[in-house]
Design an enzyme around this catalytic site. Structure first.
Site, PDB file in Angstrom:
ATOM      1  N   SER A 118       0.843  -1.209   0.000  1.00  0.00           N
ATOM      2  CA  SER A 118       0.000   0.000   0.000  1.00  0.00           C
ATOM      3  C   SER A 118       0.872   1.251   0.000  1.00  0.00           C
ATOM      4  O   SER A 118       0.594   2.214  -0.715  1.00  0.00           O
ATOM      5  CB  SER A 118      -0.902   0.036   1.238  1.00  0.00           C
ATOM      6  OG  SER A 118      -1.791  -1.048   1.242  1.00  0.00           O
ATOM      7  N   PHE A 158      -2.605  10.674  -0.882  1.00  0.00           N
ATOM      8  CA  PHE A 158      -3.621  10.952  -1.890  1.00  0.00           C
ATOM      9  C   PHE A 158      -4.948  11.150  -1.190  1.00  0.00           C
ATOM     10  O   PHE A 158      -5.437  10.240  -0.514  1.00  0.00           O
ATOM     11  CB  PHE A 158      -3.662   9.743  -2.820  1.00  0.00           C
ATOM     12  CG  PHE A 158      -4.741   9.715  -3.875  1.00  0.00           C
ATOM     13  CD1 PHE A 158      -4.543  10.336  -5.108  1.00  0.00           C
ATOM     14  CD2 PHE A 158      -5.916   9.006  -3.673  1.00  0.00           C
ATOM     15  CE1 PHE A 158      -5.510  10.257  -6.107  1.00  0.00           C
ATOM     16  CE2 PHE A 158      -6.888   8.926  -4.670  1.00  0.00           C
ATOM     17  CZ  PHE A 158      -6.675   9.550  -5.882  1.00  0.00           C
ATOM     18  N   GLY A 159      -5.519  12.334  -1.307  1.00  0.00           N
ATOM     19  CA  GLY A 159      -6.763  12.609  -0.601  1.00  0.00           C
ATOM     20  C   GLY A 159      -7.949  12.693  -1.543  1.00  0.00           C
ATOM     21  O   GLY A 159      -8.150  13.706  -2.219  1.00  0.00           O
ATOM     22  N   SER A 205     -17.422   5.349  -2.223  1.00  0.00           N
ATOM     23  CA  SER A 205     -17.636   4.867  -3.599  1.00  0.00           C
ATOM     24  C   SER A 205     -18.140   5.980  -4.515  1.00  0.00           C
ATOM     25  O   SER A 205     -18.060   5.875  -5.731  1.00  0.00           O
ATOM     26  CB  SER A 205     -18.656   3.721  -3.596  1.00  0.00           C
ATOM     27  OG  SER A 205     -18.137   2.619  -2.891  1.00  0.00           O
ATOM     28  N   THR A 261      -3.920   6.561   3.345  1.00  0.00           N
ATOM     29  CA  THR A 261      -2.664   5.850   3.589  1.00  0.00           C
ATOM     30  C   THR A 261      -1.494   6.831   3.513  1.00  0.00           C
ATOM     31  O   THR A 261      -1.469   7.682   2.619  1.00  0.00           O
ATOM     32  CB  THR A 261      -2.489   4.733   2.536  1.00  0.00           C
ATOM     33  OG1 THR A 261      -3.584   3.834   2.660  1.00  0.00           O
ATOM     34  CG2 THR A 261      -1.182   3.976   2.742  1.00  0.00           C
ATOM     35  N   ARG A 309      -4.902   0.304  -8.839  1.00  0.00           N
ATOM     36  CA  ARG A 309      -5.686  -0.935  -8.875  1.00  0.00           C
ATOM     37  C   ARG A 309      -4.973  -1.999  -9.686  1.00  0.00           C
ATOM     38  O   ARG A 309      -5.021  -3.194  -9.354  1.00  0.00           O
ATOM     39  CB  ARG A 309      -7.061  -0.666  -9.523  1.00  0.00           C
ATOM     40  CG  ARG A 309      -7.960   0.179  -8.660  1.00  0.00           C
ATOM     41  CD  ARG A 309      -9.130   0.725  -9.453  1.00  0.00           C
ATOM     42  NE  ARG A 309     -10.015   1.483  -8.572  1.00  0.00           N
ATOM     43  CZ  ARG A 309     -11.062   2.174  -9.007  1.00  0.00           C
ATOM     44  NH1 ARG A 309     -11.349   2.226 -10.297  1.00  0.00           N
ATOM     45  NH2 ARG A 309     -11.818   2.829  -8.154  1.00  0.00           N
ATOM     46  N   ASP A 332      -7.811 -22.238   7.720  1.00  0.00           N
ATOM     47  CA  ASP A 332      -8.497 -23.490   8.032  1.00  0.00           C
ATOM     48  C   ASP A 332      -7.492 -24.653   8.054  1.00  0.00           C
ATOM     49  O   ASP A 332      -7.497 -25.476   8.972  1.00  0.00           O
ATOM     50  CB  ASP A 332      -9.571 -23.698   6.956  1.00  0.00           C
ATOM     51  CG  ASP A 332     -10.410 -24.918   7.216  1.00  0.00           C
ATOM     52  OD1 ASP A 332     -10.841 -25.089   8.365  1.00  0.00           O
ATOM     53  OD2 ASP A 332     -10.634 -25.699   6.279  1.00  0.00           O
ATOM     54  N   GLY A 347      -5.400 -24.928  11.091  1.00  0.00           N
ATOM     55  CA  GLY A 347      -6.103 -25.176  12.350  1.00  0.00           C
ATOM     56  C   GLY A 347      -5.931 -23.991  13.286  1.00  0.00           C
ATOM     57  O   GLY A 347      -5.841 -22.841  12.849  1.00  0.00           O
ATOM     58  N   GLU A 396      -9.721   1.209  -3.003  1.00  0.00           N
ATOM     59  CA  GLU A 396      -9.432   1.312  -4.443  1.00  0.00           C
ATOM     60  C   GLU A 396     -10.560   0.730  -5.285  1.00  0.00           C
ATOM     61  O   GLU A 396     -10.341  -0.019  -6.231  1.00  0.00           O
ATOM     62  CB  GLU A 396      -8.129   0.576  -4.777  1.00  0.00           C
ATOM     63  CG  GLU A 396      -6.961   1.050  -3.959  1.00  0.00           C
ATOM     64  CD  GLU A 396      -6.170   2.134  -4.647  1.00  0.00           C
ATOM     65  OE1 GLU A 396      -6.480   2.454  -5.806  1.00  0.00           O
ATOM     66  OE2 GLU A 396      -5.248   2.657  -4.018  1.00  0.00           O
TER      67      GLU A 396
END
Lengths: 251, 390
Positions: free
Chosen positions: B94, B132-133, B141, B167, B246, B339, B342, B366
């Site tokens: 990131s 990046f704002g 979205s 970030t 992306r 899984d 365990g 993103e």
């Protein structure tokens, strides 16, 4: 000044080794890397070059795959890349003859290499090449410096370290050095891509690979470690102490 | 044991020698410096500064950008870098995505010559971190309805508003901020010491713990006139950046998936239950086989998309598909790997739970998984389904 570094590509020290028909199966080696002691030789060569100027010649003797290692060396700063074909090579005396001939051809004053390769561990390249080119040889060095025409080097001694100064043509075989190894970067990789690997054969070097008097009979994996032993309760103290003293030799 | 990347179809053999060398450089660094330290970084909730320095020294920041001391690598190489970084941790990838695709890229593509010369060399070397704002507390979205605005005050701009989920925000020297000027979205470069600007860190994350996430707050934030990016207006600006980020994520997620597969395979081979390794049981083999299948498909997707990015023959929908698919399968692979491990799967002795928690964020940021489905849905039908209004 030409600085020559002799490099060997070996199975990465973390790669799994399989034995097939009494020999290490090279095709199953997942990762090939520059032998770790050679990396210290290369690093030291690069630092010498930065101080004295000159041309760093990286030489290897091996199959085609070893050219990749030379490009890796170029990515950190090697200038001239020389690959000697190992066709017809059957033992390390052959390798020494080829490397010695290549060193002469590039007229180096100083030759750096690892004290031993991580695969064969024979430790013969440095002294062997020095003998053939009639050079001084200092082994197990951790550092090489140059001033006023002389090389001085640090190596371990019985009581600590010793500083050895050498005149003229010299071969230094590196132990784990004191310098941190440099990483490649994108700029170095892009430069390395443009560098040609010069490929030469024993014929080009005028070396006759006579019949070998060394035969490798077989290679075996190290014995598997025995399973650990577990003791519970005070009644085992004597037994454990005895094992630590007599079997493990740690107390 | 050396990390042996799963590459069932030998897709990496299609890389150029240069791309493979870059891969090995980053992979070795991740093995030596990141993996041994990542759990401590997560526990402490910090992005180690040594990593910033190392990424700059390796010269991988802003990988596909050319000129201004940027690396000038291929998009395929950029993808490979993201994959190798994310095998270490999604937070690390990131950092690189934001620096390269979201902060350097808009300056490189839409900035003035002076802005490029001033910012890009120091960002490529890692000296200056960028952020990046775009996203706001109420507009994720739907960034087009953002509230943050800029006003032209004659000799300067005045910014007001707030950004969230940023970030690198609190460690950044500069932020590329998207705000509305007279109703039109424009990009502005805000520097950390600009009056009226603050970037408080968001705490308490269970995901991307080794990555800094912040709010950006602008209260009558005054910035000089030469800080607006002259080359773009509207959502095309931020969306161009997001396309590149992306794209990198579509490779990056495979790194996480490969790390989880690697750990699950090793664990299954050595874990003995009912006198045999669990890898010898059909249910476990089925899981491993499914992981390999999905990773292999994802690798082909990422590689082909990389070739399209390099040739210029791509559309944003291609990127949506790869981001959506590869993050989706990576997250599911992390869950199945947990899984197989365990109870051990929840410990930080294994990378599984960390990758799983990280990927929950990666699935959302993103462009959420669902939004990418809508982008592809619109491509198929010609009907947008983001909003009720036509």
């Amino acid at each position: 000044m030409n600085i020559t570094v002799l490099l060997k590509q070996v199975p990465d020290t973390t790669a799994k080794i399989t034995i097939s028909g009494g020999k290490v199966d090279e095709n199953s080696v997942s990762k090939w890397s520059m032998s770790p002691y050679d990396e210290y030789a290369l690093e030291s060569g690069l630092q010498l070059k930065e101080k004295t100027g000159g041309n760093l010649v990286a030489i290897t003797c091996g199959p085609e795959r070893t050219k990749k290692m030379l490009t890796d060396a170029a990515a950190v700063g090697a200038d001239t890349l020389v690959h000697i074909s190992n066709d017809g090579v059957t033992d390390s005396t052959h390798v020494q003859k080829l490397l010695a001939a290549a060193v002469r051809r590039f007229d180096s004053q100083i030759v750096l290499c690892g004290k031993q390769a991580a695969d064969t561990n024979s430790g013969s390249t440095g002294p062997g090449v020095a003998e053939l080119i009639d050079a001084a040889c200092v082994t197990l060095v951790t550092e090489v410096n140059y001033s006023e025409g002389k090389f001085s080097t640090i190596r371990p001694s019985n009581s600590g370290t010793e500083k050895v100064a050498v005149d003229g043509l010299s071969v230094f075989a590196f132990d784990k050095g004191t310098h941190e190894l440099r990483r490649p970067n994108v700029r170095g990789i892009m430069m390395a891509k443009k560098k040609q690997v010069e490929s030469i054969t024993s014929g080009d070097l005028g070396v006759v690979l006579d019949s070998s008097n060394v035969t490798l009979n077989s290679q075996n994996p190290p014995p598997e470690k025995p399973a650990g032993q577990k003791f519970e309760g005070a009644e085992h103290v004597n037994e454990v102490v005895s094992k630590l003293r007599n079997e493990a030799n740690v107390i | 044991m050396a990390y042996e990347a799963l590459d069932f179809y030998d897709v990496d053999s299609l890389l150029t020698e240069e791309e493979r060398m870059v891969r090995d450089m980053v992979r070795d660094w991740v093995d030596e410096e990141v993996i041994p330290n990542i759990e401590i970084a997560c526990r402490e909730g910090v992005f180690p500064d040594e990593w910033r320095v190392a990424l700059g020294e390796m010269g991988v920041l802003g990988a596909p950008l050319k000129g201004y001391d940027c690396p000038g690598l291929s998009y395929t190489a950029y993808g490979v870098i993201c994959r190798e970084l994310e095998r270490g941790d999604s937070g690390l990838r990131s950092f690189a995505s934001v620096q390269g695709s979201l902060a350097m890229y808009p300056i490189w593509d839409f900035g003035s010559e002076e802005q490029k010369n001033h910012y890009l060399p120091k960002m490529a070397s890692g000296e200056w971190i960028g952020c990046f704002g775009l996203t706001e507390p109420d507009y994720g979205s739907n960034p087009g309805d953002m509230i943050t605005k800029a006003e032209d005050m004659g000799d300067h701009y005045l910014l007001n508003g707030a950004k969230m989920w940023i970030t690198n925000g609190s460690i950044a020297e500069l932020a590329v901020v998207w705000a509305k000027l007279d109703g039109v979205i424009r990009g502005f470069i805000v520097e950390k010491n600009d009056p009226g600007f603050s970037a408080p860190e968001m705490k308490g994350k269970h995901s991307l713990k080794a990555s800094v996430t912040s709010e950006l707050v602008f209260q009558d934030c005054k910035i000089p006139k030469d800080r607006m990016l002259p080359g773009v207006k509207g959502l095309r600006g931020p969306f161009s950046c997001l396309n590149n980020a992306r794209y990198g994520i579509s490779w990056g997620a495979l790194g996480s998936a490969q790390a989880c597969f690697d750990s699950a395979k090793d664990y299954a081979m050595s874990r003995i239950q009912f006198d045999h390794p669990i890898a010898s049981y059909q249910l476990v083999q089925n899981k491993l086989s499914w992981m390999l299948r999905e990773i292999t498909k994802g690798q082909l997707l990422a590689y082909h998309l990389g070739q399209k990015k390099d040739s210029g023959d791509w559309i944003p929908e291609h990127i949506s598909l790869a981001k959506m698919n590869n993050v989706d399968i990576a997250l599911e692979i992390a869950r199945v790997a947990r899984d197989i491990h365990g109870a051990n799967g929840i410990l930080d002795e294994y990378p599984i739970m960390r990758h799983m928690a990280n990927l929950e964020s990666v699935k959302t940021y993103e462009g959420t998984h669902d939004i990418h489905n809508l982008i592809i849905g619109r491509h198929i039908t010609g009907i947008q389904a983001f909003t009720r209004e036509a």
